[in-house]
Design an enzyme around this catalytic site. Structure first.
Site, PDB file in Angstrom:
ATOM      1  N   HIS A   1     -97.938 -57.021  23.417  1.00 18.96           N
ATOM      2  CA  HIS A   1     -96.586 -57.056  22.872  1.00 18.96           C
ATOM      3  C   HIS A   1     -96.519 -56.595  21.421  1.00 18.96           C
ATOM      4  O   HIS A   1     -95.487 -56.723  20.782  1.00 18.96           O
ATOM      5  CB  HIS A   1     -96.003 -58.468  23.009  1.00 18.96           C
ATOM      6  CG  HIS A   1     -95.903 -58.913  24.442  1.00 18.96           C
ATOM      7  ND1 HIS A   1     -95.955 -60.243  24.828  1.00 18.96           N
ATOM      8  CD2 HIS A   1     -95.769 -58.194  25.585  1.00 18.96           C
ATOM      9  CE1 HIS A   1     -95.857 -60.318  26.144  1.00 18.96           C
ATOM     10  NE2 HIS A   1     -95.741 -59.097  26.623  1.00 18.96           N
TER      11      HIS A   1
ATOM     12  N   GLN B   1    -100.933 -61.778  24.351  1.00 19.38           N
ATOM     13  CA  GLN B   1     -99.486 -61.582  24.400  1.00 19.38           C
ATOM     14  C   GLN B   1     -98.843 -61.924  23.060  1.00 19.38           C
ATOM     15  O   GLN B   1     -97.627 -61.840  22.914  1.00 19.38           O
ATOM     16  CB  GLN B   1     -98.875 -62.459  25.495  1.00 19.38           C
ATOM     17  CG  GLN B   1     -99.433 -62.210  26.884  1.00 19.38           C
ATOM     18  CD  GLN B   1     -99.008 -63.279  27.868  1.00 19.38           C
ATOM     19  OE1 GLN B   1     -97.991 -63.174  28.522  1.00 19.38           O
ATOM     20  NE2 GLN B   1     -99.817 -64.334  27.961  1.00 19.38           N
TER      21      GLN B   1
ATOM     22  N   CYS C   1     -99.007 -44.767  12.996  1.00 16.01           N
ATOM     23  CA  CYS C   1     -98.508 -43.421  12.726  1.00 16.01           C
ATOM     24  C   CYS C   1     -98.288 -42.734  14.067  1.00 16.01           C
ATOM     25  O   CYS C   1     -99.252 -42.511  14.825  1.00 16.01           O
ATOM     26  CB  CYS C   1     -99.492 -42.623  11.880  1.00 16.01           C
ATOM     27  SG  CYS C   1     -98.962 -40.923  11.580  1.00 16.01           S
TER      28      CYS C   1
ATOM     29  N   VAL D   1     -98.114 -61.779  18.874  1.00 20.62           N
ATOM     30  CA  VAL D   1     -97.893 -60.737  17.865  1.00 20.62           C
ATOM     31  C   VAL D   1     -98.293 -61.227  16.480  1.00 20.62           C
ATOM     32  O   VAL D   1     -97.971 -60.597  15.481  1.00 20.62           O
ATOM     33  CB  VAL D   1     -96.409 -60.284  17.860  1.00 20.62           C
ATOM     34  CG1 VAL D   1     -96.012 -59.700  19.203  1.00 20.62           C
ATOM     35  CG2 VAL D   1     -95.465 -61.430  17.469  1.00 20.62           C
TER      36      VAL D   1
ATOM     37  N   LEU E   1    -101.232 -76.471  28.558  1.00 17.71           N
ATOM     38  CA  LEU E   1    -100.681 -77.819  28.500  1.00 17.71           C
ATOM     39  C   LEU E   1     -99.789 -78.126  29.697  1.00 17.71           C
ATOM     40  O   LEU E   1     -99.788 -79.232  30.222  1.00 17.71           O
ATOM     41  CB  LEU E   1     -99.885 -77.994  27.199  1.00 17.71           C
ATOM     42  CG  LEU E   1     -99.585 -79.423  26.747  1.00 17.71           C
ATOM     43  CD1 LEU E   1    -100.871 -80.222  26.596  1.00 17.71           C
ATOM     44  CD2 LEU E   1     -98.817 -79.415  25.428  1.00 17.71           C
TER      45      LEU E   1
END
Length: 443
Positions: free
Chosen positions: A166, A146, A174, A148, A268
């Site tokens: 994402h 997820q 292109c 980037v 966590l």
């Protein structure tokens, strides 16, 4: 006492059963590795049988939960990793819902946290590189991210084994011919808008677009379709550093359950999908994965970054008395692209150009052996009567990852004497990654 009721389990197992039944969550289980796998499986099922008394596996099993994670990874037939922002926090990139996450601090009125270093200089974490080793060993079949930040590609995960749901702020696409361009700088736009560059294919030349989704954008089928396929095929989906709250991506791991697979979660904080998981460990991902890799007898390879620069040298005679030389240094991604890693240049003559893969492998090996950066070599050279253009590769960074016993705060977890983890390695290619036919272009 349960010893008479459960005569086929050892004393440690009986005590753990009693601790669970009496909700004694802090029962010391340092010798849990001595319990049989069947007993552990029954214990794990018992913990999740009553949802109203849902416990954190880490609280009850402590260190042995890492051994359980390693066993399930080792026994998996089709392992898929599903990653979130939590695996990049140790790289200096803030997450969203962590203690110092973007949304956590915003809710507290403290503003947006800053990255500890420029985004383009972030290096993969221990977890990133552990996934690379699992992929090389043939255990990890696919990665769904997820994020980037491009750290999975930078670490060495093959593009065809990665779905970036994402997008990637370092990747351009292109829209005409579908060619991907992986940059060494952040693309200036988001929302799949046109950028300032064009496709390098002379038969195409279309304007490129960024690949980072905006909030209202649908997940691209090119990334979503293989992600869904692998989640349906997987017998184990390993969720790492994700809150599993961003839809529709967060529902992908559930597809494995419908086909009899299992979900493992290492994060966590608690997640909404914890109740669906077979094993949940609430802790720092790097520490947990370091322990699991130690048990699997797999090393965590170093990250060695190699950057590229284009040198153009031309000359022209002036009044038959002297020659004017012109040296231009530029990024392989274009004249205006940044070269943040380069401070100065020294011109030398080297006419010998060898195979690219051979050169890159030698640079990687030299950096690994010397534990230092700065190595460089010529990759390409085109010589004309009055000009010369060459592309150089530079080792600009190296990062090593210690064993589990040396990672900050990681408990040393020794493999059980009665378990034999045997891992077979696949063939390796340039930069230590598995050889692949499809790669993003770097020019």
């Amino acid at each position: 006492m349960l010893s008479g009721v459960l005569p086929f389990y050892d004393d440690t197992a009986v005590k753990i059963f009693e601790a669970v039944l009496h909700a004694n969550l802090y029962f010391p289980t340092r010798n849990f590795h001595a319990v049989s796998l069947a007993t552990k499986d029954l214990l794990r099922r018992m913990l999740y049988k009553d949802v109203s008394r849902r416990f954190s596996v880490e609280q009850v099993l402590d260190e042995p939960s890492i051994e359980e994670l390693a066993i399930m990874i080792q026994k998996s037939k089709h392992l898929v990793a599903f990653t979130g922002a939590g695996i990049s926090t140790s790289c200096g990139i803030p997450d969203f819902r962590g203690p110092k996450g973007v949304w956590t601090l915003q809710r507290a009125g403290k503003g947006v946290p800053e990255a500890s270093l420029p985004f383009h200089r972030a290096m993969p974490s221990l977890t990133h590189m552990a996934l690379v080793e699992l992929e090389r060993a043939g255990i990890l079949k696919f990665v769904i991210s997820q994020n980037v930040d491009s750290l999975h590609l930078r670490s060495g995960i093959p593009r065809e084994k990665l779905a970036e749901l994402h997008g990637n702020c370092f990747r351009e696409l292109c829209p005409s011919c579908g060619t991907e361009y992986l940059r060494d700088f952040e693309v200036e736009t988001i929302g799949m808008k046109e950028t300032s560059r064009r496709c390098a294919d002379t038969k195409c030349g279309a304007k490129l677009k960024d690949t980072v989704l905006d909030w209202e954008d649908a997940l691209p089928p090119k990334e979503m379709n293989p992600a869904e396929k692998h989640c349906r095929t997987a017998d184990v989906v390993l969720c790492l550093g994700t809150s599993l709250q961003i839809t529709p991506a967060c529902n992908l791991p559930l597809k494995t359950i419908r086909n009899g697979g299992e979900i493992l979660i290492v994060n966590l904080q608690p997640t909404p999908k914890d109740k669906k998981a077979t094993l949940v460990i609430h802790g720092q991902v790097d520490k947990v994965i370091a322990g699991a890799m130690h048990l699997l007898n797999l090393w965590i390879p170093p990250y060695i970054r190699i950057d590229f620069v284009k040198l153009s040298l031309s000359h022209s005679p002036k009044k038959k008395t002297y020659v004017k030389w012109c040296l231009k240094i530029a990024s392989i991604h274009g004249q205006r692209a940044p070269l943040a890693f380069l401070k100065s240049a020294e011109v030398t003559k080297d006419n010998f150009v060898r195979d690219k893969n051979e050169v890159l492998q030698e640079l990687w090996d030299a950096a690994h052996k010397e534990s230092d950066s700065g190595q460089h070599a010529v990759l390409e050279r085109n010589v004309n009567p009055r000009s010369e253009v060459a592309i150089y590769a530079f080792v600009t960074n190296i990062r090593r990852y210690s064993g589990s016993e040396e990672v900050n705060g990681v408990v040393e977890v020794a493999p059980s004497s009665n378990r034999n983890f045997v891992i077979k390695r696949c063939s390796e290619g340039v930069n230590g990654s598995q050889t692949s036919q499809k790669r993003p272009k770097w020019s």
